[in-house]
Motif scaffolding. Structure first.
Motif, mmCIF file in Angstrom:
data_model
loop_
_atom_site.group_PDB
_atom_site.id
_atom_site.type_symbol
_atom_site.label_atom_id
_atom_site.label_comp_id
_atom_site.label_asym_id
_atom_site.label_seq_id
_atom_site.Cartn_x
_atom_site.Cartn_y
_atom_site.Cartn_z
ATOM 1 N N VAL A 80 22.073 52.637 36.151
ATOM 2 C CA VAL A 80 21.904 51.327 35.543
ATOM 3 C C VAL A 80 21.100 50.454 36.500
ATOM 4 O O VAL A 80 21.491 50.259 37.643
ATOM 5 N N ALA A 81 19.948 49.972 36.044
ATOM 6 C CA ALA A 81 19.079 49.193 36.923
ATOM 7 C C ALA A 81 19.051 47.738 36.477
ATOM 8 O O ALA A 81 19.040 47.460 35.282
ATOM 9 N N PRO A 82 19.029 46.802 37.427
ATOM 10 C CA PRO A 82 18.980 45.393 37.041
ATOM 11 C C PRO A 82 17.694 45.068 36.279
ATOM 12 O O PRO A 82 16.667 45.716 36.487
ATOM 13 N N ASP B 277 20.338 46.903 32.750
ATOM 14 C CA ASP B 277 21.714 46.424 32.865
ATOM 15 C C ASP B 277 21.966 45.169 32.022
ATOM 16 O O ASP B 277 22.259 44.106 32.548
ATOM 17 N N TYR B 278 21.790 45.278 30.715
ATOM 18 C CA TYR B 278 22.238 44.224 29.796
ATOM 19 C C TYR B 278 22.503 44.873 28.445
ATOM 20 O O TYR B 278 22.227 46.056 28.251
ATOM 21 N N PHE C 123 24.225 54.031 45.903
ATOM 22 C CA PHE C 123 25.680 53.898 45.846
ATOM 23 C C PHE C 123 26.156 52.959 44.741
ATOM 24 O O PHE C 123 27.203 53.171 44.145
ATOM 25 N N TRP C 124 25.424 51.895 44.510
ATOM 26 C CA TRP C 124 25.853 50.920 43.509
ATOM 27 C C TRP C 124 24.608 50.251 42.928
ATOM 28 O O TRP C 124 24.259 49.122 43.285
ATOM 29 N N PRO C 125 23.907 50.969 42.030
ATOM 30 C CA PRO C 125 22.595 50.500 41.564
ATOM 31 C C PRO C 125 22.612 49.077 41.016
ATOM 32 O O PRO C 125 21.688 48.310 41.256
ATOM 33 N N GLN C 126 23.675 48.720 40.298
ATOM 34 C CA GLN C 126 23.703 47.388 39.680
ATOM 35 C C GLN C 126 23.632 46.284 40.725
ATOM 36 O O GLN C 126 23.199 45.182 40.442
#
Lengths: 294, 398
Positions: free
Chosen positions: B197-199, B170-171, A265-268
């Motif tokens: 987008v992955a941390p 994610d940057y 739902f909100w990967p970040q």
């Protein structure tokens, strides 16, 4: 069929993957909870022992040709033994001091271990080949489940269950619980509490090493692998309730699940969600979900 | 600050006039690199070895000593800037080379402009160095995110990859690459069917990767770097995704592939500025490098050698180590060595040279460690790097 515009198939896959990651959280937080329960030490070196487990498996394979299955037994025993030596030689001098000293000492130990491995093997990490018997997988209908992941969930679930049974249902477990509550009284009954403490630390560390061996074929084996994970695992322990065995296991699996669903739902937010839950839990139940309120 | 200093005294007298024009009685080259963090394998100690080899191979042509000094910037912009300031102000370093890590290199480039010294970036990838943040004192030698990402993107579309899915770190690094590649692949008629987008520093990418087949992608582009790329590739193979879609690495180094192993990395498409096993000259140099460093060179390390050699040649031709004439000479002279053929340094500081589209070999195709790439095509420098007509660099006159 879909849930909030997410196909049910993808949703089920994420639940499964969440449970698998939860298995790692559970086994690591279990070790931390046991150590905190008896030693009152916040073991910041836990991530480094997890890393040592993965490197142990890799080095045994590369230099001695010892395979994954044997490493699953040998590595936790060796690293557990190292844990016992560290407890005897270093940790026991600080039991009477404030928690902060234990944190700083174990954090320092962790930096030293990571630094040594980074100097020896570089920061990029090394590859551990998937053992042949874990290659391939199962078609569950909604997803393809690699055999390696299925094994992680079974092995971790089994180890968590056996540990819980050993602590809650056996005579040695009852000594352990007694020593946690009233160490001096337990010693008065003729139980060797210092030995119990040494073995408990060794066992907690062995659990971390076991998780490390499990992780070796799946994740990159690199010196930082434990440092990245340990902060999340601490949050899991805090949410479960510091020192609570069943709390650590249940919250490990549960938070893996929450994280998995967040990734859809909100990967970040997936790396943050556990800390948000921790903040909420601490506000509502300061002793954690399964911890005893003083 | 960990520092190793290696010194090569060159006492053969040339003309006294040339001697008099060298500031601080010598030439000092500072290798500012990551010696313990995520970029230490692709640059790090190997870059210092490369710089030393360049100085030794250049030989005794000046009447003054040529020194290589090195330091670890620890991937911290403040630490890197402090070392650079000390080097420029106190220790008389003439040029700083390598500097992997975008934030550190951008800060050092600003400092080089302020002090009127030189920076030649090799390990770092940020295309901003020669675009909006360009400097008359800076050069970017080996690669940038635009070149590797865009070359890989174009090539994969040509090979039928028309449905793209991005796994993006994610940057700024990840977002920029996704933006650049999206523009190229959409321009070539392909479609972006999804992205996630992955941390940074995620251990398990399977949840993200499995969203790709659900979106109907036939190309999964990894807009990430370092350990994140390694983990994504390992897990893509574990879940059989490399059978369902082609994988494109947007920032891959030889040492990454060495770390991942061919089992997991096989079939991966990537673009590189250098591969050791490409020509007789590159093989000869790389084997010498291997004997000293114990690993084959990455493009970043080979780039350091090429840059230092070109720099020393320019000093030999101008007879001074002052920044402005040396830079002018370097820009006026084409780069021809085992690393680049007819490379040119543009007014924005970009060293334009051919890039190579490669595919990682299968374990059966590889003859052993470090035999990892099949070079599929040469991407001419003019196509690989951002054209000056699209440049936001104030030094470029449109």
């Amino acid at each position: 069929m879909s849930i909030f515009n997410i196909p049910i198939q993808l949703f089920s896959t994420q639940i499964m993957l969440g449970l698998i990651n939860g298995a790692f959280y559970a086994i690591l937080s279990l070790g931390l909870a046991i150590i905190f329960g008896l030693l009152n030490i916040v073991n910041f070196a836990h991530g480094a022992f997890y890393m040592l487990g993965a490197f142990g498996a890799l080095l045994l394979l590369d230099h001695l040709g010892i395979n994954y299955w044997a490493a699953l037994v040998i590595v936790p025993l060796l690293i557990g033994l190292l844990g016992c030596v560290i407890e005897r030689s270093v940790l026991r001098w600080i039991y009477d001091l404030d928690h902060l000293y234990g944190m700083i000492l174990t954090f320092g130990m962790s930096l030293v271990m990571v630094g040594i491995f980074r100097n020896m093997y570089g920061a990029t990490g090394l590859a551990y080949s998937m053992p042949p018997s874990l290659q391939g997988g199962f078609n569950l209908g909604f997803m393809y489940l690699p055999a390696s992941r299925a094994f992680v969930i079974v092995a971790s679930g089994l180890v968590c269950l056996l540990t819980w049974l050993a602590i809650e249902k056996t005579r040695v477990g009852s000594w352990l619980r007694a020593a946690t509550e009233k160490p001096q009284l337990t010693e008065a009954f003729g139980i060797n509490v210092p030995l119990l403490i040494t073995l408990t630390y060794g066992f907690g560390v062995a659990l971390a090493a076991f998780a490390g061996v499990l992780a070796a074929p799946i994740f990159s084996v690199n010196p930082m692998m434990g440092s990245d994970l340990i902060i999340v695992v601490f949050a899991v322990v805090v949410i479960g309730g510091m020192g609570s065995i069943s709390g650590a296991i249940l919250s490990g699996f549960m938070l893996g699940l929450v994280e998995g669903v967040t990734k859809v739902f909100w990967p970040q937010a997936s790396s943050t969600v556990i800390f948000v839950i921790m903040a909420i839990v601490l506000l509502v139940r300061p002793a954690g979900l399964f911890g005893k309120q003083d | 600050m960990k520092r190793t200093v290696s010194c090569l005294a060159m006492m053969v007298a040339l003309t006294t006039a040339a001697h008099a024009q060298m500031a601080n009685d010598g030439i000092k080259i500072g290798v500012l690199t990551d010696q313990s963090g995520v970029f230490s394998s692709l640059a790090g100690a190997g870059s210092v070895v490369a710089a030393n080899m360049a100085v030794e191979d250049f030989g005794d042509k000046f009447g003054v000593p040529v020194q290589v000094v090195s330091a670890d910037h620890q991937n911290k912009a403040d630490v890197g800037t402090q070392i650079a300031r000390q080097w420029y102000d106190v220790e008389g370093v003439d040029v700083i080379v390598d500097v992997p890590n975008s934030s550190v290199v951008l800060a050092v480039q600003e400092l080089a402009r302020e002090k009127d010294r030189m920076l030649i970036a090799s390990g770092s990838g940020t295309a901003a160095l020669t675009n909006e943040s360009c400097s008359p004192n800076g050069m970017h030698w080996t690669w940038d995110t635009y070149a590797v990402a865009v070359s890989t993107g174009k090539a994969m579309v040509e090979q039928g990859g028309d449905k793209w899915f991005f796994l993006t770190a994610d940057y700024a690094f990840g977002h920029t690459m996704q933006k650049d590649v999206t523009a190229v692949v959409e321009g070539a008629g392909a479609q972006v069917v999804g992205s996630v987008v992955a941390p940074l520093n995620t251990a398990d990418f399977s949840s993200y990767l499995l969203q790709a087949p659900a979106a109907g992608a036939n190309v999964i582009a990894l807009a990430n770097g370092g350990t994140d790329t390694i983990n994504s590739l390992k897990q893509a193979q574990e879940f059989g995704l490399n059978q369902q879609a082609r994988l494109a690495g947007l920032a891959i180094f030889l040492t990454d592939v060495h770390s991942i192993g061919l089992d997991a990395a096989q079939g991966l498409y990537l673009t590189t500025g250098f591969y050791w096993d490409r020509t007789e000259e590159s093989r000869e140099w790389s084997k010498r490098f291997f004997d000293r460093h114990g690993a084959m060179p990455t493009m970043a390390q080979a780039g350091v050698y090429s840059a230092v050699t070109h720099y020393l040649n320019a000093i030999a031709q101008t007879g001074t180590d002052s920044a402005a004439p040396v830079i002018a000479q370097m820009k006026a002279t084409p780069v021809n060595d085992f690393f680049a053929q007819n490379g040119t340094i543009r007014e924005d500081g970009r060293m334009v040279h051919d890039m190579y589209l490669a595919q990682v070999k299968t374990p059966a195709e590889s003859s052993g460690p470090w035999d990892y790439y099949k070079i599929l095509a040469t991407v001419p420098g003019d196509e690989a790097f951002r054209p000056l007509s699209e440049s936001a660099c104030p030094l470029v006159k449109h």
